[in-house]
Structures are given as structure tokens and as C-alpha cells.
Design a protein around this motif. Structure first.
Motif, PDB file in Angstrom:
ATOM      1  N   SER A   1       0.800  -1.232   0.000  1.00  0.00           N
ATOM      2  CA  SER A   1       0.000   0.000   0.000  1.00  0.00           C
ATOM      3  C   SER A   1       0.827   1.273   0.000  1.00  0.00           C
ATOM      4  O   SER A   1       0.344   2.337  -0.401  1.00  0.00           O
ATOM      5  N   GLY A   2       2.062   1.177   0.507  1.00  0.00           N
ATOM      6  CA  GLY A   2       2.872   2.376   0.672  1.00  0.00           C
ATOM      7  C   GLY A   2       2.588   3.121   1.959  1.00  0.00           C
ATOM      8  O   GLY A   2       3.190   4.168   2.225  1.00  0.00           O
ATOM      9  N   VAL A   3       1.691   2.577   2.781  1.00  0.00           N
ATOM     10  CA  VAL A   3       1.391   3.153   4.095  1.00  0.00           C
ATOM     11  C   VAL A   3       2.468   2.713   5.075  1.00  0.00           C
ATOM     12  O   VAL A   3       2.917   1.566   5.041  1.00  0.00           O
ATOM     13  N   SER A   4       2.913   3.603   5.948  1.00  0.00           N
ATOM     14  CA  SER A   4       3.986   3.262   6.894  1.00  0.00           C
ATOM     15  C   SER A   4       3.520   2.189   7.868  1.00  0.00           C
ATOM     16  O   SER A   4       2.319   2.036   8.138  1.00  0.00           O
ATOM     17  N   LEU A   5       4.485   1.446   8.408  1.00  0.00           N
ATOM     18  CA  LEU A   5       4.157   0.383   9.359  1.00  0.00           C
ATOM     19  C   LEU A   5       3.382   0.920  10.564  1.00  0.00           C
ATOM     20  O   LEU A   5       2.443   0.286  11.043  1.00  0.00           O
ATOM     21  N   GLY A   6       3.788   2.086  11.053  1.00  0.00           N
ATOM     22  CA  GLY A   6       3.093   2.673  12.191  1.00  0.00           C
ATOM     23  C   GLY A   6       1.643   2.983  11.869  1.00  0.00           C
ATOM     24  O   GLY A   6       0.739   2.713  12.671  1.00  0.00           O
ATOM     25  N   GLN A   7       1.405   3.541  10.687  1.00  0.00           N
ATOM     26  CA  GLN A   7       0.035   3.847  10.268  1.00  0.00           C
ATOM     27  C   GLN A   7      -0.766   2.575  10.029  1.00  0.00           C
ATOM     28  O   GLN A   7      -1.966   2.536  10.320  1.00  0.00           O
ATOM     29  N   VAL A   8      -0.116   1.542   9.515  1.00  0.00           N
ATOM     30  CA  VAL A   8      -0.807   0.267   9.305  1.00  0.00           C
ATOM     31  C   VAL A   8      -1.287  -0.293  10.634  1.00  0.00           C
ATOM     32  O   VAL A   8      -2.442  -0.729  10.762  1.00  0.00           O
ATOM     33  N   ALA A   9      -0.426  -0.275  11.644  1.00  0.00           N
ATOM     34  CA  ALA A   9      -0.794  -0.804  12.959  1.00  0.00           C
ATOM     35  C   ALA A   9      -1.980  -0.047  13.543  1.00  0.00           C
ATOM     36  O   ALA A   9      -2.923  -0.646  14.078  1.00  0.00           O
ATOM     37  N   THR A  10      -1.939   1.278  13.446  1.00  0.00           N
ATOM     38  CA  THR A  10      -3.043   2.099  13.960  1.00  0.00           C
ATOM     39  C   THR A  10      -4.324   1.815  13.189  1.00  0.00           C
ATOM     40  O   THR A  10      -5.409   1.680  13.771  1.00  0.00           O
ATOM     41  N   ALA A  11      -4.213   1.712  11.862  1.00  0.00           N
ATOM     42  CA  ALA A  11      -5.381   1.445  11.022  1.00  0.00           C
ATOM     43  C   ALA A  11      -5.988   0.083  11.336  1.00  0.00           C
ATOM     44  O   ALA A  11      -7.222  -0.062  11.382  1.00  0.00           O
ATOM     45  N   LEU A  12      -5.150  -0.915  11.561  1.00  0.00           N
ATOM     46  CA  LEU A  12      -5.663  -2.251  11.868  1.00  0.00           C
ATOM     47  C   LEU A  12      -6.456  -2.251  13.162  1.00  0.00           C
ATOM     48  O   LEU A  12      -7.516  -2.892  13.260  1.00  0.00           O
ATOM     49  N   ASP A  13      -5.968  -1.536  14.168  1.00  0.00           N
ATOM     50  CA  ASP A  13      -6.715  -1.427  15.424  1.00  0.00           C
ATOM     51  C   ASP A  13      -8.084  -0.788  15.188  1.00  0.00           C
ATOM     52  O   ASP A  13      -9.108  -1.249  15.709  1.00  0.00           O
ATOM     53  N   ASP A  14      -8.083   0.269  14.383  1.00  0.00           N
ATOM     54  CA  ASP A  14      -9.324   0.979  14.093  1.00  0.00           C
ATOM     55  C   ASP A  14     -10.284   0.104  13.297  1.00  0.00           C
ATOM     56  O   ASP A  14     -11.485   0.020  13.587  1.00  0.00           O
ATOM     57  N   LEU A  15      -9.769  -0.559  12.276  1.00  0.00           N
ATOM     58  CA  LEU A  15     -10.601  -1.405  11.429  1.00  0.00           C
ATOM     59  C   LEU A  15     -11.152  -2.605  12.197  1.00  0.00           C
ATOM     60  O   LEU A  15     -12.290  -3.024  11.981  1.00  0.00           O
ATOM     61  N   GLU A  16     -10.345  -3.135  13.119  1.00  0.00           N
ATOM     62  CA  GLU A  16     -10.818  -4.255  13.931  1.00  0.00           C
ATOM     63  C   GLU A  16     -11.932  -3.807  14.867  1.00  0.00           C
ATOM     64  O   GLU A  16     -12.917  -4.530  15.062  1.00  0.00           O
ATOM     65  N   SER A  17     -11.814  -2.606  15.408  1.00  0.00           N
ATOM     66  CA  SER A  17     -12.854  -2.082  16.305  1.00  0.00           C
ATOM     67  C   SER A  17     -14.165  -1.858  15.555  1.00  0.00           C
ATOM     68  O   SER A  17     -15.243  -1.887  16.153  1.00  0.00           O
ATOM     69  N   GLN A  18     -14.068  -1.617  14.238  1.00  0.00           N
ATOM     70  CA  GLN A  18     -15.259  -1.428  13.414  1.00  0.00           C
ATOM     71  C   GLN A  18     -15.809  -2.750  12.865  1.00  0.00           C
ATOM     72  O   GLN A  18     -16.809  -2.764  12.154  1.00  0.00           O
ATOM     73  N   GLY A  19     -15.124  -3.842  13.184  1.00  0.00           N
ATOM     74  CA  GLY A  19     -15.577  -5.140  12.712  1.00  0.00           C
ATOM     75  C   GLY A  19     -15.297  -5.399  11.241  1.00  0.00           C
ATOM     76  O   GLY A  19     -15.958  -6.222  10.609  1.00  0.00           O
TER      77      GLY A  19
END
Length: 206
Positions: A32-50
């Protein structure tokens, strides 16, 4: 049901996971070209949204992932979907895509006495001709991707991935032509096609 639209980073991360079916953080960042830090934050957010579930190191899309991507793409790419240059690019891609599928078929199988059999890659001259066709097709696709990149820079990542894979093939690592388990030219091409269809709000034709 009203869907919450994804911001760009969450869209890019979820889109990558949906295209790959399952992926670890490093693979998501690389594709994706998204940084690892942003990926980790996004995954937490996406998981919270189901929208994703994580099993071990792998993240997988839930049944709600694609509908969320479709809804977001309709808004994010509304202007792109009516851009004449993009629509022309999409038409040209379908032509190149047909040629690519034939080239991949030629790579995987050979015609012997009218029968298709698995290519054992013992004929280096035959393989060389097919690889030359594939290289030209990828180069053409990279040119077409530039039209999309002008509208959204995230598409630049596909060009980087294609060039990296073809360089590996030309260096002699033939697994990078079509292996389903690595970042092969065929895998990246498949992901790009799916991504393009979602971006344009279209269905797969073949």
C-alpha cells in the motif's frame, strides 16, 4: 443501512487486505505504501469497526469489508469515475489485460501436437519469447497506471511492485512470473485489476 466512510489510510489498508485475502503488517505496508506505524493504527481501528480480524500475524477481511470499501470508493473516486482520461485508460487496460492473460497461459502451458501440456521450462528459447512479451505488457501497464497516479498517488505503488517483480524475473528468478505465494507479476496484476474495478465501480467482465 448507512455505512461509515473510511478515511484514506484506513481505505488503503483495508483495500490491500481485501485484495490479498490475508496479509501481515509488513506485506500491507509494502503493497500500500502506508507506513508500518500507520498500518498498525489502522488495523486497530478497522478491527474495532468489525472490518478485519487478526489471527496471529495475519489480518483477514470480514464480510463487511468489501461493502465498506465499495461505499467509500463511490465517494472517494466520484470525480475519477467520470474523468475521460481515466475511462480511456480503463478501456486500454482491458485490451492489455487480454494479451496478458494469453501470455500467462503460454508461460504455464505449451502446445504439443495440438494438446496443451504443462510447461516444464526446458525450452529456454520459448520461455524467453514469452518473458519478452510479459515485460512489454508490464511496461505498457506501468504507463497506464500513471494516468491513475495523477488522480491518486497510491497507484504509484503498483508501478513500483511491477518493476521490482519483473526485475527479479529478468534476473533469473522465474517464480516471480506467476507463483501464487509471492509478489509475482501475475499476483500483482490480479490485485491491480480488482482494485481498478472497485475504483471505477465496475464488475469483472470475464
Amino acid at each position: 443501512m448507512t455505512r461509515t466512510l473510511l478515511d484514506n489510510v484506513n481505505y488503503d489498508v483495508l483495500n490491500t487486505i481485501a485484495l490479498k485475502k490475508m496479509a501481515a503488517e509488513k506485506a500491507i505496508a509494502d503493497a500500500s505504501g502506508v507506513s508500518l506505524g500507520q498500518v498498525a493504527t489502522a488495523l486497530d481501528d478497522l478491527e474495532s469497526q468489525g472490518l478485519v480480524v487478526t489471527i496471529g500475524t495475519q489480518s483477514l477481511p470480514t464480510d463487511d469489508a468489501v461493502p465498506a470499501l465499495v461505499a467509500t470508493a463511490a465517494t472517494r473516486y466520484a470525480n475519477l469515475r467520470i474523468d475521460p482520461a481515466v475511462l480511456e485508460m480503463a478501456t486500454k487496460f482491458e485490451q492489455v489485460n487480454g494479451q496478458f492473460l494469453k501470455a500467462i497461459s503460454s508461460w504455464q502451458q505449451v502446445d504439443v501436437a495440438g494438446r496443451k501440456i504443462t510447461n516444464d521450462h526446458s525450452d529456454s528459447e520459448y520461455d524467453s519469447k514469452v518473458l519478452d512479451r510479459l515485460d512489454k505488457l508490464v511496461s505498457r501497464l506501468v504507463q497506464l497506471i500513471a494516468v491513475l497516479s495523477h488522480q491518486d498517488g497510491r497507484f504509484d505503488r503498483y508501478a513500483v511492485r511491477f518493476i521490482r517483480a519483473t526485475d527479479l524475473v529478468l534476473a533469473g528468478d522465474l517464480a516471480y512470473v506467476s507463483s501464487p505465494t509471492i509478489e509475482s507479476v501475475h499476483n500483482i496484476w490480479f490485485e491491480f485489476h480488482e482494485d481498478l474495478l472497485r475504483t471505477l465501480g465496475q464488475e469483472r467482465g470475464e
